[in-house]
Design a protein around this motif. Structure first.
Motif, PDB file in Angstrom:
ATOM      1  N   SER A  11       7.233  36.185  32.438  1.00 16.73           N
ATOM      2  CA  SER A  11       5.523  35.509  32.335  1.00 16.73           C
ATOM      3  C   SER A  11       4.530  36.868  32.741  1.00 16.73           C
ATOM      4  O   SER A  11       4.784  37.412  34.237  1.00 16.73           O
ATOM      5  N   HIS A  12       3.207  36.413  32.858  1.00 20.59           N
ATOM      6  CA  HIS A  12       2.659  37.136  33.033  1.00 20.59           C
ATOM      7  C   HIS A  12       1.382  36.714  33.992  1.00 20.59           C
ATOM      8  O   HIS A  12       0.249  37.616  33.512  1.00 20.59           O
ATOM      9  N   ILE A  13       1.190  35.799  34.482  1.00 23.96           N
ATOM     10  CA  ILE A  13       0.278  34.987  34.269  1.00 23.96           C
ATOM     11  C   ILE A  13      -0.709  35.221  35.484  1.00 23.96           C
ATOM     12  O   ILE A  13      -0.188  36.342  36.547  1.00 23.96           O
ATOM     13  N   PRO A  14      -1.512  35.452  35.276  1.00 22.37           N
ATOM     14  CA  PRO A  14      -2.821  36.546  36.151  1.00 22.37           C
ATOM     15  C   PRO A  14      -2.688  35.905  38.204  1.00 22.37           C
ATOM     16  O   PRO A  14      -2.903  36.675  38.728  1.00 22.37           O
ATOM     17  N   ALA A  15      -2.667  34.722  37.903  1.00 27.60           N
ATOM     18  CA  ALA A  15      -2.826  34.158  39.539  1.00 27.60           C
ATOM     19  C   ALA A  15      -1.075  34.478  40.641  1.00 27.60           C
ATOM     20  O   ALA A  15      -1.412  34.693  41.773  1.00 27.60           O
ATOM     21  N   LEU A  16      -0.004  34.918  39.603  1.00 25.19           N
ATOM     22  CA  LEU A  16       0.824  35.625  39.783  1.00 25.19           C
ATOM     23  C   LEU A  16       0.114  36.923  40.609  1.00 25.19           C
ATOM     24  O   LEU A  16       0.999  37.532  41.469  1.00 25.19           O
ATOM     25  N   HIS A 193       2.445  27.150  27.513  1.00 21.25           N
ATOM     26  CA  HIS A 193       0.728  27.051  28.345  1.00 21.25           C
ATOM     27  C   HIS A 193      -0.589  26.792  27.264  1.00 21.25           C
ATOM     28  O   HIS A 193      -0.547  27.822  26.209  1.00 21.25           O
ATOM     29  N   GLN A 194      -1.226  25.784  27.447  1.00 24.02           N
ATOM     30  CA  GLN A 194      -2.621  25.689  26.376  1.00 24.02           C
ATOM     31  C   GLN A 194      -3.689  25.812  27.335  1.00 24.02           C
ATOM     32  O   GLN A 194      -3.550  25.485  28.449  1.00 24.02           O
ATOM     33  N   GLY A 201      -3.014  22.811  29.341  1.00 26.97           N
ATOM     34  CA  GLY A 201      -2.199  21.964  31.038  1.00 26.97           C
ATOM     35  C   GLY A 201      -0.612  21.970  30.484  1.00 26.97           C
ATOM     36  O   GLY A 201      -0.068  22.022  31.061  1.00 26.97           O
ATOM     37  N   LEU A 202      -0.401  21.789  28.828  1.00 25.49           N
ATOM     38  CA  LEU A 202       0.839  21.244  28.536  1.00 25.49           C
ATOM     39  C   LEU A 202       1.289  22.140  28.584  1.00 25.49           C
ATOM     40  O   LEU A 202       1.222  23.643  28.413  1.00 25.49           O
ATOM     41  N   VAL A 264       7.956  25.175  37.067  1.00 21.10           N
ATOM     42  CA  VAL A 264       6.765  24.796  36.466  1.00 21.10           C
ATOM     43  C   VAL A 264       6.279  24.086  37.621  1.00 21.10           C
ATOM     44  O   VAL A 264       6.716  23.379  39.057  1.00 21.10           O
ATOM     45  N   PRO A 265       4.913  23.764  37.920  1.00 15.52           N
ATOM     46  CA  PRO A 265       4.167  24.993  37.272  1.00 15.52           C
ATOM     47  C   PRO A 265       3.562  26.236  37.828  1.00 15.52           C
ATOM     48  O   PRO A 265       3.960  26.763  39.189  1.00 15.52           O
ATOM     49  N   ALA A 266       2.581  26.973  37.265  1.00 20.39           N
ATOM     50  CA  ALA A 266       2.078  27.769  38.504  1.00 20.39           C
ATOM     51  C   ALA A 266       1.249  28.173  37.652  1.00 20.39           C
ATOM     52  O   ALA A 266       0.918  28.537  36.339  1.00 20.39           O
ATOM     53  N   SER A 267      -0.114  27.662  37.849  1.00 21.24           N
ATOM     54  CA  SER A 267      -2.010  27.343  37.542  1.00 21.24           C
ATOM     55  C   SER A 267      -1.255  27.382  35.881  1.00 21.24           C
ATOM     56  O   SER A 267      -1.885  27.272  35.094  1.00 21.24           O
ATOM     57  N   ASN A 268      -1.266  26.142  36.035  1.00 23.55           N
ATOM     58  CA  ASN A 268      -0.993  24.953  35.379  1.00 23.55           C
ATOM     59  C   ASN A 268      -0.372  25.793  33.531  1.00 23.55           C
ATOM     60  O   ASN A 268      -0.476  25.580  32.460  1.00 23.55           O
ATOM     61  N   THR A 269       0.543  27.143  33.887  1.00 25.72           N
ATOM     62  CA  THR A 269       1.427  27.056  32.553  1.00 25.72           C
ATOM     63  C   THR A 269       2.942  27.106  33.452  1.00 25.72           C
ATOM     64  O   THR A 269       3.363  26.546  34.700  1.00 25.72           O
TER      65      THR A 269
END
Length: 301
Positions: A11-16, A193-194, A201-202, A264-269
């Motif tokens: 995953s490339h979640i920006p919050a990481l 994620h959505q 938050g799905l 789960v979760p990390a910034s709602n994803t």
């Protein structure tokens, strides 16, 4: 010759990236994720490639609605971190591998994939966050990186089948490169994620785990999942997972899972991560009108 030794999905979640940049890994919220990636950091240090072909999507940093390439390959010498509205990340510049990148671009185009070739661009969190999760905070990234950007932001994105086939074509290109290089292919983005609308938050953990399961072995079921299933089951941004299929296609007929992490979760994803190795390197031959890429290559050699 060059060879693809492993595939990594992340995953490339920006919050990481924020957690990494501001040393938040000891916070209770982020610590499980840091612990989940720590074994991969150790493993990667022991299996360091020369080059990573990093499949990601741009988030209106290098491209916008004026230019929307379906597939774009970076052939430049280096790439700076993009300013995504709050300044560039404090991470090293990404060093490219122009010789291999140009070879792959030529091979893919002769294999009838219409690639956009990019010599200058900045790269955003889609590319830099996976590097941080696998390499930590080095003064210099320990590998050269070939960015491969995929449109999964604006409809229509490419199908999973087309992405898998692109991975197969990348494998053929790498294998025909004469320099002795250890290459990994990374697929990034996802998982479910959505970010907007009534379903913001799905998370669909059951579907995510199914997807992770079927990246291993010799099944090709994932390449035939239609767009509507990604949207229905994993949210509007879950379509990013087609980029993982480029990585999977590049590993050949059969793969073996080395490790997996899901949180789960990390910034709602949902954070998803897997490391794969090919059981054998078999990839289907080219189906171009010339007969194969080698035949087409001979026309310009």
């Amino acid at each position: 010759m060059a060879r693809i030794t492993h595939g990594i999905a992340c995953s490339h979640i920006p919050a990481l990236g924020v957690a990494s940049d501001f040393d938040k890994w000891e916070d209770p919220y982020w610590k499980p994720i840091q612990e989940g990636f720590a074994p991969t950091q150790k493993w990667e240090a022991e299996n360091l490639p020369d080059v990573v072909i990093l499949v990601y999507n741009d988030h209106a940093s290098a491209f916008d609605m004026k230019i929307i390439p379906t597939f774009a390959i970076g052939c430049g010498e280096s790439y700076k971190p993009a300013d995504e509205g709050w300044g560039p990340r404090a991470v090293p510049d990404v060093e490219g591998h122009p010789d291999l990148a140009w070879h792959i671009a030529q091979s893919l185009i002769l294999d009838e994939f219409d690639m956009t070739i990019i010599n200058e661009m900045d790269v955003d969190h889609g590319l830099t966050v996976p590097l941080s999760m696998v390499f930590g905070k080095p003064a210099k990234w320990p590998v050269k990186v070939i960015p491969l950007a995929v449109n999964v932001v604006t409809y229509p994105p490419p199908s999973g089948n087309r992405c898998w086939a692109l991975g197969e074509a990348i494998a053929r290109a790498v294998e025909s490169f004469p320099e002795d290089l250890n290459v990994q292919v990374w697929g990034t983005g996802g998982m479910s994620h959505q970010l907007q609308g009534p379903r913001a938050g799905l998370i669909n953990a059951e579907w995510d785990q199914m997807f992770l399961d079927k990246l291993s072995g010799d099944t090709q079921e994932l390449r035939h999942i239609p767009h509507i299933e990604y949207l229905r089951e994993t949210g509007s941004e879950g379509i990013e997972m087609v980029m993982w299929l480029i990585m999977r296609g590049a590993l050949g007929k059969e793969t073996r899972e080395l490790r997996r992490f899901y949180h789960v979760p990390a910034s709602n994803t949902a954070v998803g991560h897997i490391v794969l190795e090919p059981v054998n390197g078999e990839v289907p031959p080219s189906t171009t009108v010339e007969g194969n890429n080698a035949a087409a290559q001979s026309l310009i050699d």
